[in-house]
Design an enzyme around this catalytic site. Structure first.
Site, PDB file in Angstrom:
ATOM      1  CG  HIS A   1      -5.382  -6.296  -0.014  1.00 19.15           C
ATOM      2  ND1 HIS A   1      -6.697  -6.308   0.877  1.00 19.15           N
ATOM      3  CD2 HIS A   1      -5.583  -7.185  -0.848  1.00 19.15           C
ATOM      4  CE1 HIS A   1      -7.352  -7.043   0.141  1.00 19.15           C
ATOM      5  NE2 HIS A   1      -6.788  -7.617  -0.909  1.00 19.15           N
TER       6      HIS A   1
ATOM      7  CD  GLU B   1      -8.748  -9.076  -3.114  1.00 16.20           C
ATOM      8  OE1 GLU B   1      -7.820  -9.772  -2.863  1.00 16.20           O
ATOM      9  OE2 GLU B   1      -9.570  -8.679  -2.170  1.00 16.20           O
TER      10      GLU B   1
ATOM     11  NE  ARG C   1      -6.002 -12.578   5.347  1.00 13.99           N
ATOM     12  CZ  ARG C   1      -6.671 -11.387   5.406  1.00 13.99           C
ATOM     13  NH1 ARG C   1      -6.647 -10.654   4.756  1.00 13.99           N
ATOM     14  NH2 ARG C   1      -7.548 -11.525   6.303  1.00 13.99           N
TER      15      ARG C   1
ATOM     16  CE  LYS D   1      -3.768  -2.138   2.257  1.00 17.00           C
ATOM     17  NZ  LYS D   1      -4.595  -2.089   3.873  1.00 17.00           N
TER      18      LYS D   1
ATOM     19  CE1 TYR E   1      -9.605  -2.743   0.378  1.00 14.94           C
ATOM     20  CE2 TYR E   1      -9.137  -0.749  -1.055  1.00 14.94           C
ATOM     21  CZ  TYR E   1      -8.655  -1.874   0.025  1.00 14.94           C
ATOM     22  OH  TYR E   1      -7.322  -1.790   0.109  1.00 14.94           O
TER      23      TYR E   1
ATOM     24  NE  ARG F   1      -1.881  -5.625   7.635  1.00 10.77           N
ATOM     25  CZ  ARG F   1      -3.167  -6.354   7.054  1.00 10.77           C
ATOM     26  NH1 ARG F   1      -3.562  -7.035   7.778  1.00 10.77           N
ATOM     27  NH2 ARG F   1      -3.218  -6.007   6.023  1.00 10.77           N
TER      28      ARG F   1
ATOM     29  CB  THR G   1      -6.690  -5.770  10.116  1.00  6.83           C
ATOM     30  OG1 THR G   1      -7.308  -6.714   9.460  1.00  6.83           O
ATOM     31  CG2 THR G   1      -7.228  -4.358   9.387  1.00  6.83           C
TER      32      THR G   1
ATOM     33  CG  ASN H   1      -3.390  -2.524   6.775  1.00  4.53           C
ATOM     34  OD1 ASN H   1      -3.322  -2.471   5.929  1.00  4.53           O
ATOM     35  ND2 ASN H   1      -4.521  -3.056   7.380  1.00  4.53           N
TER      36      ASN H   1
END
Length: 152
Positions: A115, A126, A85, A9, A49, A102, A91, A112
């Site tokens: 994604h 996605e 993940r 991000k 999103y 993170r 998150t 964060n």
């Protein structure tokens, strides 16, 4: 083999953490089979999103994700969705376990850093939003035999 979308991000790009985070995926033995730096437009943000567009907090999410460049990647490997993940962590960076991306670099819920698709259906959706099939470059690393047993 499974594929997942990973976005580095705008905060990740601005903080110059891209290389360190990409290295973590490679160090784990995952393959990056496509990667590009892009600017997320409002239209692209709304498509990506889509399930959040009507939520009260969506405008700040859109403002953030469109605020600077992102690096979009297709990451491939066994159980790639779950593995990525787990590597990314909770998150909210304040709640993320040390050792996760993170947990080591994040201190915000929204900013964060990364994604990662949360399941097979969202990964497929996605990936199709960010990459065309001809942009993918799957390969077998020469060190494959040293990453996992043949029967795994």
């Amino acid at each position: 083999m499974e594929r997942t979308l990973v976005l580095l991000k705008p905060d990740c790009v601005q903080r110059r953490l891209m290389g360190r985070i990409i290295s973590r995926f490679e160090d784990k033995g995952l393959n990056i089979i496509a990667m590009k730096m892009i600017r997320v437009t409002q239209e692209l943000a709304r498509k990506h999103y889509a399930e959040h567009v009507q939520k009260a907090w969506y405008p700040s999410l859109e403002e953030f994700i469109t605020s600077g460049p992102v690096v979009a990647m297709v990451v491939e490997g066994p159980e790639a969705i779950r593995v990525v993940r787990d590597m990314v962590g909770a998150t909210n960076g304040l709640n993320a376990t040390p050792g996760t991306i993170r947990g080591d670099f994040g201190c915000s819920r929204q900013m964060n850093l990364v994604h990662a698709s949360d399941g097979p259906e969202s990964a497929a959706r996605e990936l199709a939003i960010f990459f065309r099939e001809e942009e993918l470059c799957p390969y077998t690393p020469t060190i494959q035999s040293w990453l996992r047993a043949k029967d795994e």
